[in-house]
Design an enzyme around this catalytic site. Structure first.
Site, PDB file in Angstrom:
ATOM      1  N   TYR A  39     -57.500 -49.148 -20.606  1.00 12.31           N
ATOM      2  CA  TYR A  39     -58.021 -48.548 -21.829  1.00 12.31           C
ATOM      3  C   TYR A  39     -56.937 -47.760 -22.530  1.00 12.31           C
ATOM      4  O   TYR A  39     -55.837 -47.566 -21.993  1.00 12.31           O
ATOM      5  CB  TYR A  39     -59.216 -47.639 -21.503  1.00 12.31           C
ATOM      6  CG  TYR A  39     -58.857 -46.291 -20.907  1.00 12.31           C
ATOM      7  CD1 TYR A  39     -58.386 -46.181 -19.597  1.00 12.31           C
ATOM      8  CD2 TYR A  39     -58.975 -45.108 -21.644  1.00 12.31           C
ATOM      9  CE1 TYR A  39     -58.067 -44.940 -19.047  1.00 12.31           C
ATOM     10  CE2 TYR A  39     -58.662 -43.875 -21.095  1.00 12.31           C
ATOM     11  CZ  TYR A  39     -58.202 -43.793 -19.795  1.00 12.31           C
ATOM     12  OH  TYR A  39     -57.879 -42.573 -19.258  1.00 12.31           O
ATOM     13  N   ARG A  58     -48.597 -49.178 -25.561  1.00  9.17           N
ATOM     14  CA  ARG A  58     -48.971 -48.811 -24.179  1.00  9.17           C
ATOM     15  C   ARG A  58     -50.151 -49.656 -23.701  1.00  9.17           C
ATOM     16  O   ARG A  58     -50.171 -50.090 -22.542  1.00  9.17           O
ATOM     17  CB  ARG A  58     -49.314 -47.320 -24.083  1.00  9.17           C
ATOM     18  CG  ARG A  58     -49.663 -46.904 -22.658  1.00  9.17           C
ATOM     19  CD  ARG A  58     -49.844 -45.412 -22.523  1.00  9.17           C
ATOM     20  NE  ARG A  58     -50.989 -44.926 -23.284  1.00  9.17           N
ATOM     21  CZ  ARG A  58     -51.305 -43.645 -23.440  1.00  9.17           C
ATOM     22  NH1 ARG A  58     -50.546 -42.712 -22.870  1.00  9.17           N
ATOM     23  NH2 ARG A  58     -52.356 -43.280 -24.143  1.00  9.17           N
ATOM     24  N   ARG A 106     -68.782 -62.363  -8.333  1.00  9.04           N
ATOM     25  CA  ARG A 106     -68.004 -61.307  -7.686  1.00  9.04           C
ATOM     26  C   ARG A 106     -67.084 -61.875  -6.608  1.00  9.04           C
ATOM     27  O   ARG A 106     -67.540 -62.441  -5.613  1.00  9.04           O
ATOM     28  CB  ARG A 106     -68.926 -60.252  -7.058  1.00  9.04           C
ATOM     29  CG  ARG A 106     -68.142 -59.074  -6.485  1.00  9.04           C
ATOM     30  CD  ARG A 106     -69.036 -58.008  -5.878  1.00  9.04           C
ATOM     31  NE  ARG A 106     -68.219 -56.906  -5.372  1.00  9.04           N
ATOM     32  CZ  ARG A 106     -67.606 -56.913  -4.192  1.00  9.04           C
ATOM     33  NH1 ARG A 106     -67.728 -57.944  -3.380  1.00  9.04           N
ATOM     34  NH2 ARG A 106     -66.854 -55.889  -3.815  1.00  9.04           N
ATOM     35  N   HIS A 108     -62.785 -60.875  -5.396  1.00  5.39           N
ATOM     36  CA  HIS A 108     -61.718 -59.960  -5.803  1.00  5.39           C
ATOM     37  C   HIS A 108     -60.604 -60.604  -6.630  1.00  5.39           C
ATOM     38  O   HIS A 108     -60.129 -60.031  -7.598  1.00  5.39           O
ATOM     39  CB  HIS A 108     -61.106 -59.268  -4.579  1.00  5.39           C
ATOM     40  CG  HIS A 108     -62.023 -58.263  -3.959  1.00  5.39           C
ATOM     41  ND1 HIS A 108     -63.222 -58.605  -3.382  1.00  5.39           N
ATOM     42  CD2 HIS A 108     -61.913 -56.921  -3.834  1.00  5.39           C
ATOM     43  CE1 HIS A 108     -63.813 -57.514  -2.922  1.00  5.39           C
ATOM     44  NE2 HIS A 108     -63.037 -56.474  -3.185  1.00  5.39           N
ATOM     45  N   LYS A 153     -52.754 -47.434 -17.552  1.00  2.00           N
ATOM     46  CA  LYS A 153     -53.922 -46.671 -18.023  1.00  2.00           C
ATOM     47  C   LYS A 153     -55.183 -47.430 -17.620  1.00  2.00           C
ATOM     48  O   LYS A 153     -55.872 -48.059 -18.438  1.00  2.00           O
ATOM     49  CB  LYS A 153     -53.847 -46.406 -19.533  1.00  2.00           C
ATOM     50  CG  LYS A 153     -54.628 -45.167 -19.942  1.00  2.00           C
ATOM     51  CD  LYS A 153     -54.166 -44.647 -21.278  1.00  2.00           C
ATOM     52  CE  LYS A 153     -55.078 -43.607 -21.887  1.00  2.00           C
ATOM     53  NZ  LYS A 153     -55.346 -42.420 -21.084  1.00  2.00           N
ATOM     54  N   GLU A 185     -49.415 -34.539 -12.788  1.00  2.00           N
ATOM     55  CA  GLU A 185     -50.040 -34.324 -14.099  1.00  2.00           C
ATOM     56  C   GLU A 185     -51.419 -33.695 -13.932  1.00  2.00           C
ATOM     57  O   GLU A 185     -51.848 -33.401 -12.811  1.00  2.00           O
ATOM     58  CB  GLU A 185     -50.119 -35.640 -14.876  1.00  2.00           C
ATOM     59  CG  GLU A 185     -50.891 -36.727 -14.163  1.00  2.00           C
ATOM     60  CD  GLU A 185     -50.791 -38.097 -14.842  1.00  2.00           C
ATOM     61  OE1 GLU A 185     -50.461 -38.164 -16.036  1.00  2.00           O
ATOM     62  OE2 GLU A 185     -51.072 -39.092 -14.159  1.00  2.00           O
ATOM     63  N   LEU A 209     -49.037 -41.022 -15.805  1.00  2.00           N
ATOM     64  CA  LEU A 209     -49.229 -41.822 -17.010  1.00  2.00           C
ATOM     65  C   LEU A 209     -48.298 -41.235 -18.069  1.00  2.00           C
ATOM     66  O   LEU A 209     -48.357 -40.029 -18.328  1.00  2.00           O
ATOM     67  CB  LEU A 209     -50.669 -41.737 -17.519  1.00  2.00           C
ATOM     68  CG  LEU A 209     -50.833 -42.567 -18.795  1.00  2.00           C
ATOM     69  CD1 LEU A 209     -50.966 -44.038 -18.452  1.00  2.00           C
ATOM     70  CD2 LEU A 209     -51.997 -42.097 -19.623  1.00  2.00           C
TER      71      LEU A 209
END
Ligand code: PDD
Length: 287
Positions: A39, A58, A106, A108, A153, A185, A209
């Site tokens: 995101y 980014r 589902r 992986h 991110k 951070e 990040l």
């Protein structure tokens, strides 16, 4: 109806504009099942996106890092962001962009031949006000228990969620995280430290990040004649810092004035913060 949001606001979902209250994705979306997505959060002022190029670059890096190809060009993203802001009629707002690997049985490993899920929404942005800028934030130190690819991110934010909740339960605004004795951070922000008039930040790399404000603060420090150094910062250095700063799209740049229950410096916003804050406001004003 989703509480505390504008259910009628228009959001972008897979090429269409729909009401937020009506926007639906499958329970088999890999974002829901695995947190398999990325995101970004682009702030806008007076309807104008702030550093959109850097945010979109980014986003593209995050997508590439996890092998999602969503086929949207930079121009497509720009149009989506600008159109959503325009349609919202909002001035100061934040655009949230999320891309997941898509919907599949589902399993992986990456499924073949599925379309990513692309979602964007705009929300009102209440900028940090004068009282908050003056008072500053409080924080506590905490071990960084997240994964080792914090440069992506990722929407898998459980570590960040638990870190923020620890701050809330401790009655402070945020945590300042440490890995192997060195600063990383905040729960959703970059952290800066001032020592002997030098602005310090942890080095770019996989342990943090790289905020869009990371590069911006470097630029502003140079403009203001504030020496800047990116290097590992120990817990002891954070404890004895004359100033601590926090940056993110939604917090902009704010001073951390209390750390582990003690005042930082004299407990008031310091001179390095004050200069960088003014420079940041000037960038917004010039949009
Ligand atoms: N978070 N580090 C982390 C872990 C973050 O989540 C963020 C931003 C930052 C600062 O990045 P930027 O300057 O580009 O906002 C650093 C956003 C705002 C969020 O998750 O809502």
């Amino acid at each position: 109806m989703i509480p505390n949001v504008d259910n009628d606001s228009l959001v972008y979902l897979n090429g269409e504009l729909v009401r937020l209250g009506d926007a639906k994705v499958s329970v088999l979306d890999r974002g829901f099942i695995f947190g398999d997505g990325v995101y970004d959060v682009v702030p806008a002022y007076g309807g104008k996106p702030f550093r959109m190029d850097a945010h979109l670059a980014r986003l593209e890096r995050s997508l590439a890092a996890i092998g999602i190809e969503c086929g949207l060009t930079r121009a497509d993203w720009e149009r989506i962001v600008r159109d959503l802001i325009k349609d919202s009629g909002l001035g100061d707002c934040v655009v949230y962009i999320q891309v997941t690997r898509g919907v599949a049985r589902r399993d992986h490993g990456f499924p073949e031949g599925i379309e990513p899920t692309v979602f964007c929404m705009v929300s009102p942005f209440k900028r940090p006000d004068a009282a908050l800028r003056e008072q500053g934030l409080s924080a506590i130190g905490a071990p960084d228990e997240r994964w080792l690819r914090c440069n992506i991110k990722s929407i898998s934010l459980l570590g960040n969620v638990l870190a923020r909740q620890a701050a809330i339960e401790a009655g402070v605004d945020d945590v300042i995280q440490f890995r192997n004795g060195c600063l990383t951070e905040g729960s959703a922000a970059n952290i800066w430290v001032v020592k002997n008039g030098v602005l310090l930040a942890p080095p770019r790399g996989k342990l943090i990040l790289e905020g869009i404000r990371y590069g911006l603060m470097e630029e502003l420090a140079a403009e203001c004649g504030i020496p800047f150094e990116a290097r590992p910062i120990t817990e002891a250095e954070v404890l004895s810092a004359s100033e601590i700063l926090l940056t993110s799209a939604t917090k902009e740049v704010l001073p951390v004035t209390r750390y582990n229950g003690q005042p930082v410096g004299d407990g008031r916003p310091g001179p390095v913060y004050t200069r960088l804050r003014a420079a940041y406001d000037a960038v917004i004003a010039a949009l």
